[in-house]
Design a protein around this motif. Structure first.
Motif, PDB file in Angstrom:
ATOM      1  N   SER A   1      -5.486  17.593  32.408  1.00  0.00           N
ATOM      2  CA  SER A   1      -5.695  17.207  33.806  1.00  0.00           C
ATOM      3  C   SER A   1      -7.083  16.619  34.015  1.00  0.00           C
ATOM      4  O   SER A   1      -7.241  15.637  34.748  1.00  0.00           O
ATOM      5  N   SER A   2      -8.092  17.191  33.369  1.00  0.00           N
ATOM      6  CA  SER A   2      -9.460  16.699  33.566  1.00  0.00           C
ATOM      7  C   SER A   2      -9.726  15.395  32.822  1.00  0.00           C
ATOM      8  O   SER A   2     -10.570  14.605  33.244  1.00  0.00           O
ATOM      9  N   GLN A   3      -9.005  15.150  31.736  1.00  0.00           N
ATOM     10  CA  GLN A   3      -9.242  13.959  30.924  1.00  0.00           C
ATOM     11  C   GLN A   3      -8.252  12.821  31.187  1.00  0.00           C
ATOM     12  O   GLN A   3      -8.373  11.754  30.602  1.00  0.00           O
ATOM     13  N   GLY A   4      -7.257  13.052  32.029  1.00  0.00           N
ATOM     14  CA  GLY A   4      -6.308  11.990  32.364  1.00  0.00           C
ATOM     15  C   GLY A   4      -5.136  11.867  31.413  1.00  0.00           C
ATOM     16  O   GLY A   4      -4.556  10.783  31.277  1.00  0.00           O
ATOM     17  N   TYR A   5      -4.757  12.940  30.736  1.00  0.00           N
ATOM     18  CA  TYR A   5      -3.602  12.949  29.845  1.00  0.00           C
ATOM     19  C   TYR A   5      -2.532  13.853  30.432  1.00  0.00           C
ATOM     20  O   TYR A   5      -2.844  14.841  31.101  1.00  0.00           O
ATOM     21  N   TYR A   6      -1.283  13.506  30.167  1.00  0.00           N
ATOM     22  CA  TYR A   6      -0.181  14.326  30.676  1.00  0.00           C
ATOM     23  C   TYR A   6       0.993  14.260  29.701  1.00  0.00           C
ATOM     24  O   TYR A   6       1.184  13.270  29.007  1.00  0.00           O
ATOM     25  N   PRO A   7       1.771  15.340  29.641  1.00  0.00           N
ATOM     26  CA  PRO A   7       2.916  15.352  28.729  1.00  0.00           C
ATOM     27  C   PRO A   7       4.164  14.774  29.386  1.00  0.00           C
ATOM     28  O   PRO A   7       4.368  14.914  30.591  1.00  0.00           O
ATOM     29  N   LEU A   8       4.962  14.102  28.588  1.00  0.00           N
ATOM     30  CA  LEU A   8       6.301  13.711  29.013  1.00  0.00           C
ATOM     31  C   LEU A   8       7.264  14.718  28.401  1.00  0.00           C
ATOM     32  O   LEU A   8       7.263  14.908  27.181  1.00  0.00           O
ATOM     33  N   ILE A   9       8.052  15.356  29.246  1.00  0.00           N
ATOM     34  CA  ILE A   9       8.973  16.390  28.784  1.00  0.00           C
ATOM     35  C   ILE A   9      10.341  15.781  28.549  1.00  0.00           C
ATOM     36  O   ILE A   9      10.858  15.055  29.400  1.00  0.00           O
TER      37      ILE A   9
ATOM     38  N   LEU B   1       1.175   3.135  36.789  1.00  0.00           N
ATOM     39  CA  LEU B   1      -0.047   3.863  37.110  1.00  0.00           C
ATOM     40  C   LEU B   1       0.303   5.285  37.548  1.00  0.00           C
ATOM     41  O   LEU B   1       1.091   5.490  38.465  1.00  0.00           O
ATOM     42  N   VAL B   2      -0.265   6.242  36.872  1.00  0.00           N
ATOM     43  CA  VAL B   2      -0.053   7.650  37.202  1.00  0.00           C
ATOM     44  C   VAL B   2      -1.351   8.163  37.813  1.00  0.00           C
ATOM     45  O   VAL B   2      -2.396   8.133  37.177  1.00  0.00           O
ATOM     46  N   ARG B   3      -1.272   8.630  39.035  1.00  0.00           N
ATOM     47  CA  ARG B   3      -2.454   9.079  39.765  1.00  0.00           C
ATOM     48  C   ARG B   3      -2.787  10.536  39.431  1.00  0.00           C
ATOM     49  O   ARG B   3      -1.931  11.282  38.967  1.00  0.00           O
ATOM     50  N   PRO B   4      -4.053  10.935  39.685  1.00  0.00           N
ATOM     51  CA  PRO B   4      -4.483  12.299  39.339  1.00  0.00           C
ATOM     52  C   PRO B   4      -3.591  13.431  39.862  1.00  0.00           C
ATOM     53  O   PRO B   4      -3.343  14.378  39.108  1.00  0.00           O
ATOM     54  N   PRO B   5      -3.080  13.386  41.098  1.00  0.00           N
ATOM     55  CA  PRO B   5      -2.212  14.498  41.514  1.00  0.00           C
ATOM     56  C   PRO B   5      -0.950  14.634  40.653  1.00  0.00           C
ATOM     57  O   PRO B   5      -0.505  15.753  40.366  1.00  0.00           O
ATOM     58  N   GLU B   6      -0.388  13.509  40.193  1.00  0.00           N
ATOM     59  CA  GLU B   6       0.788  13.562  39.337  1.00  0.00           C
ATOM     60  C   GLU B   6       0.422  14.052  37.933  1.00  0.00           C
ATOM     61  O   GLU B   6       1.190  14.790  37.310  1.00  0.00           O
ATOM     62  N   ILE B   7      -0.747  13.677  37.447  1.00  0.00           N
ATOM     63  CA  ILE B   7      -1.213  14.155  36.147  1.00  0.00           C
ATOM     64  C   ILE B   7      -1.331  15.677  36.174  1.00  0.00           C
ATOM     65  O   ILE B   7      -0.846  16.372  35.275  1.00  0.00           O
ATOM     66  N   ILE B   8      -1.952  16.194  37.212  1.00  0.00           N
ATOM     67  CA  ILE B   8      -2.113  17.642  37.350  1.00  0.00           C
ATOM     68  C   ILE B   8      -0.754  18.315  37.452  1.00  0.00           C
ATOM     69  O   ILE B   8      -0.502  19.342  36.807  1.00  0.00           O
ATOM     70  N   ALA B   9       0.147  17.736  38.237  1.00  0.00           N
ATOM     71  CA  ALA B   9       1.482  18.321  38.414  1.00  0.00           C
ATOM     72  C   ALA B   9       2.259  18.345  37.099  1.00  0.00           C
ATOM     73  O   ALA B   9       2.927  19.340  36.787  1.00  0.00           O
TER      74      ALA B   9
END
Length: 93
Positions: free
Chosen positions: A72-80, A44-52
């Motif tokens: 950030s607004s839609q709940g998606y985040y990149p893995l680098i 589970l990835v929480r919103p603060p981590e998504i934004i970060a």
């Protein structure tokens, strides 16, 4: 011989040039909506981590500001990928 050398050097430079262009909002959305967005695991990835994570990718020049805001607004985040500092996949939280 000169042409082969020039062609070889140009082929080495092409991936480097492609990696310096940040992912646009349209590209980010296309990657986010692909089936691979569900291959990121079950943690589970929480919103603060998504934004970060989005801000980190934006600060590194990997995505545009619009893509970071949308992710950030839609709940998606990149893995680098930290070996070559490219985006490996766009994950859904």
């Amino acid at each position: 011989m000169y042409f082969k050398t020039l062609l070889f050097v140009a082929s080495l430079a092409m991936p480097a040039a492609a990696s310096t262009t940040p992912m646009t909002l349209d590209e980010y959305i296309a990657h986010a909506m692909s089936d691979r967005a569900y291959e990121c695991g079950t943690r589970l990835v929480r919103p603060p981590e998504i934004i970060a994570r989005n801000n980190d990718a934006r600060d590194r020049g990997l995505i545009t500001d619009a893509a970071a805001q949308w992710g950030s607004s839609q709940g998606y985040y990149p893995l680098i990928n930290y070996f070559d500092f490219s985006i490996a996949i766009i994950c859904r939280a």
